[in-house]
Scaffold this motif. Sequence first.
Motif, PDB file in Angstrom:
ATOM      1  N   ASN A  17     103.505  59.871  25.086  1.00  0.00           N
ATOM      2  CA  ASN A  17     104.626  58.833  24.569  1.00  0.00           C
ATOM      3  C   ASN A  17     104.418  59.291  22.991  1.00  0.00           C
ATOM      4  O   ASN A  17     103.405  59.862  22.546  1.00  0.00           O
ATOM      5  CB  ASN A  17     103.979  57.596  24.752  1.00  0.00           C
ATOM      6  CG  ASN A  17     104.512  57.174  26.112  1.00  0.00           C
ATOM      7  OD1 ASN A  17     105.474  57.283  26.560  1.00  0.00           O
ATOM      8  ND2 ASN A  17     103.709  56.048  26.658  1.00  0.00           N
ATOM      9  N   ASP A  51     103.567  52.119  23.445  1.00  0.00           N
ATOM     10  CA  ASP A  51     103.763  51.373  24.716  1.00  0.00           C
ATOM     11  C   ASP A  51     105.230  51.950  25.309  1.00  0.00           C
ATOM     12  O   ASP A  51     105.888  50.927  26.051  1.00  0.00           O
ATOM     13  CB  ASP A  51     103.641  49.990  24.691  1.00  0.00           C
ATOM     14  CG  ASP A  51     102.204  49.404  24.466  1.00  0.00           C
ATOM     15  OD1 ASP A  51     101.149  50.214  24.832  1.00  0.00           O
ATOM     16  OD2 ASP A  51     101.796  48.614  23.760  1.00  0.00           O
ATOM     17  N   ASN A  52     105.721  53.125  25.046  1.00  0.00           N
ATOM     18  CA  ASN A  52     106.935  53.566  25.158  1.00  0.00           C
ATOM     19  C   ASN A  52     107.425  53.274  26.680  1.00  0.00           C
ATOM     20  O   ASN A  52     106.440  53.858  27.564  1.00  0.00           O
ATOM     21  CB  ASN A  52     107.360  54.773  24.818  1.00  0.00           C
ATOM     22  CG  ASN A  52     108.518  55.333  25.420  1.00  0.00           C
ATOM     23  OD1 ASN A  52     109.608  54.967  25.050  1.00  0.00           O
ATOM     24  ND2 ASN A  52     108.274  56.577  25.828  1.00  0.00           N
ATOM     25  N   GLU A  53     108.605  52.933  27.169  1.00  0.00           N
ATOM     26  CA  GLU A  53     108.669  52.944  28.930  1.00  0.00           C
ATOM     27  C   GLU A  53     109.913  53.717  29.037  1.00  0.00           C
ATOM     28  O   GLU A  53     110.448  53.915  30.164  1.00  0.00           O
ATOM     29  CB  GLU A  53     109.142  51.563  29.289  1.00  0.00           C
ATOM     30  CG  GLU A  53     107.724  50.525  29.433  1.00  0.00           C
ATOM     31  CD  GLU A  53     107.778  49.484  30.350  1.00  0.00           C
ATOM     32  OE1 GLU A  53     108.688  49.141  30.844  1.00  0.00           O
ATOM     33  OE2 GLU A  53     107.147  48.408  29.703  1.00  0.00           O
ATOM     34  N   ASP A  54     110.661  54.105  27.762  1.00  0.00           N
ATOM     35  CA  ASP A  54     111.738  54.831  28.223  1.00  0.00           C
ATOM     36  C   ASP A  54     111.383  56.363  28.277  1.00  0.00           C
ATOM     37  O   ASP A  54     111.061  57.069  27.285  1.00  0.00           O
ATOM     38  CB  ASP A  54     112.715  54.832  26.771  1.00  0.00           C
ATOM     39  CG  ASP A  54     114.022  55.666  26.773  1.00  0.00           C
ATOM     40  OD1 ASP A  54     114.022  56.367  27.860  1.00  0.00           O
ATOM     41  OD2 ASP A  54     114.817  55.453  25.924  1.00  0.00           O
ATOM     42  N   GLU A  55     111.415  56.678  29.329  1.00  0.00           N
ATOM     43  CA  GLU A  55     110.853  58.298  29.624  1.00  0.00           C
ATOM     44  C   GLU A  55     111.921  59.313  29.065  1.00  0.00           C
ATOM     45  O   GLU A  55     110.956  60.203  28.864  1.00  0.00           O
ATOM     46  CB  GLU A  55     110.862  58.426  31.078  1.00  0.00           C
ATOM     47  CG  GLU A  55     112.229  58.357  31.935  1.00  0.00           C
ATOM     48  CD  GLU A  55     112.208  58.602  33.392  1.00  0.00           C
ATOM     49  OE1 GLU A  55     113.135  59.111  34.034  1.00  0.00           O
ATOM     50  OE2 GLU A  55     111.064  58.385  33.815  1.00  0.00           O
ATOM     51  N   GLN A  68     105.506  58.645  35.125  1.00  0.00           N
ATOM     52  CA  GLN A  68     105.956  57.770  34.146  1.00  0.00           C
ATOM     53  C   GLN A  68     104.722  56.631  34.310  1.00  0.00           C
ATOM     54  O   GLN A  68     104.449  56.098  35.170  1.00  0.00           O
ATOM     55  CB  GLN A  68     107.382  57.078  34.542  1.00  0.00           C
ATOM     56  CG  GLN A  68     107.995  56.167  33.455  1.00  0.00           C
ATOM     57  CD  GLN A  68     109.232  55.416  33.880  1.00  0.00           C
ATOM     58  OE1 GLN A  68     109.897  56.128  35.093  1.00  0.00           O
ATOM     59  NE2 GLN A  68     109.759  54.793  33.293  1.00  0.00           N
ATOM     60  N   LYS A  69     104.743  55.862  32.900  1.00  0.00           N
ATOM     61  CA  LYS A  69     103.617  54.799  32.999  1.00  0.00           C
ATOM     62  C   LYS A  69     104.402  53.583  32.999  1.00  0.00           C
ATOM     63  O   LYS A  69     105.532  53.519  32.515  1.00  0.00           O
ATOM     64  CB  LYS A  69     103.081  55.030  31.793  1.00  0.00           C
ATOM     65  CG  LYS A  69     101.956  56.274  31.341  1.00  0.00           C
ATOM     66  CD  LYS A  69     101.121  56.381  32.544  1.00  0.00           C
ATOM     67  CE  LYS A  69     100.755  57.719  32.472  1.00  0.00           C
ATOM     68  NZ  LYS A  69     101.554  59.022  32.802  1.00  0.00           N
ATOM     69  N   SER A  70     103.781  52.603  33.853  1.00  0.00           N
ATOM     70  CA  SER A  70     104.479  51.121  34.087  1.00  0.00           C
ATOM     71  C   SER A  70     103.726  50.326  33.041  1.00  0.00           C
ATOM     72  O   SER A  70     102.475  49.974  33.455  1.00  0.00           O
ATOM     73  CB  SER A  70     104.591  50.823  35.359  1.00  0.00           C
ATOM     74  OG  SER A  70     105.649  50.125  35.763  1.00  0.00           O
ATOM     75  N   ILE A  71     104.281  49.762  31.923  1.00  0.00           N
ATOM     76  CA  ILE A  71     103.272  48.883  31.272  1.00  0.00           C
ATOM     77  C   ILE A  71     103.318  47.459  31.926  1.00  0.00           C
ATOM     78  O   ILE A  71     102.406  46.809  31.967  1.00  0.00           O
ATOM     79  CB  ILE A  71     104.104  48.634  29.806  1.00  0.00           C
ATOM     80  CG1 ILE A  71     104.410  50.007  29.131  1.00  0.00           C
ATOM     81  CG2 ILE A  71     103.404  47.678  29.044  1.00  0.00           C
ATOM     82  CD1 ILE A  71     103.093  50.853  29.027  1.00  0.00           C
TER      83      ILE A  71
END
Length: 162
Positions: free
Chosen positions: A73, A79-83, A151-154
Motif C-alpha cells: 500500500n 489502510d488503503n482498500e483501493d487495490e 488484497q487486504k481486507s481492513i
Amino acid sequence: MNRIITLILLLSFVSSCKLIDKEEETDEVVKGTATKDSVVHDKDENGCLASAGYVWSKVNRECVKGFSGIQLNPIDKPDNEDETLSAYVMFNEDASQAEVFLPKDTASIVLTRKAEGQPWILNDWQLIPWKGYVLKKGNENKYAGDGEMGQKSINTDTEEQE
C-alpha cells in the motif's frame, strides 16, 4: 415414366433441403468466427486476456492476475482498500528477482538482488525485506506491505461481530 418424374422431383426436393441446412450452418460458423476474433483482439501482445485482469509476468513468463502478488500500500495510505492504488510484487522461483507492478503503469519493473537478505534493486528503485516489504524510490519510501499475498481486507466480518 411417372416413376422417373416422381423420383427426380423427390431427389431435387431432398437436395434443396440439404442446401438450406448448409447455408444455416455456414451462417453459424461465420458468426462463431466473429466472436472468436473479438476475443483475440482483447488479448495483449503476449496473449494475456487484459479484460479479465491478466498481465504478462516477465519473471514467471506467464499471464498472471495483476492483483495476485504481494500487496504494497502507499505509505501515505497504509489502510488503503483501493487495490488500484497499491503496488504488487511477484518473485521468480529462486527469489533472485522481484517484479513490481506499479499502479497506473502498464509495464512492470524487475528488480534483482545479489544475495539472500539483501534488497532487490533496479536503478533508484529498491525493495527492502523489512517487516514484510518496503518499496523505495531514491530515499523516499513509496509503498509497504506485510508480505501476505493478495488484497487486504481492513474490516472483516469477525471484527464487525466483536
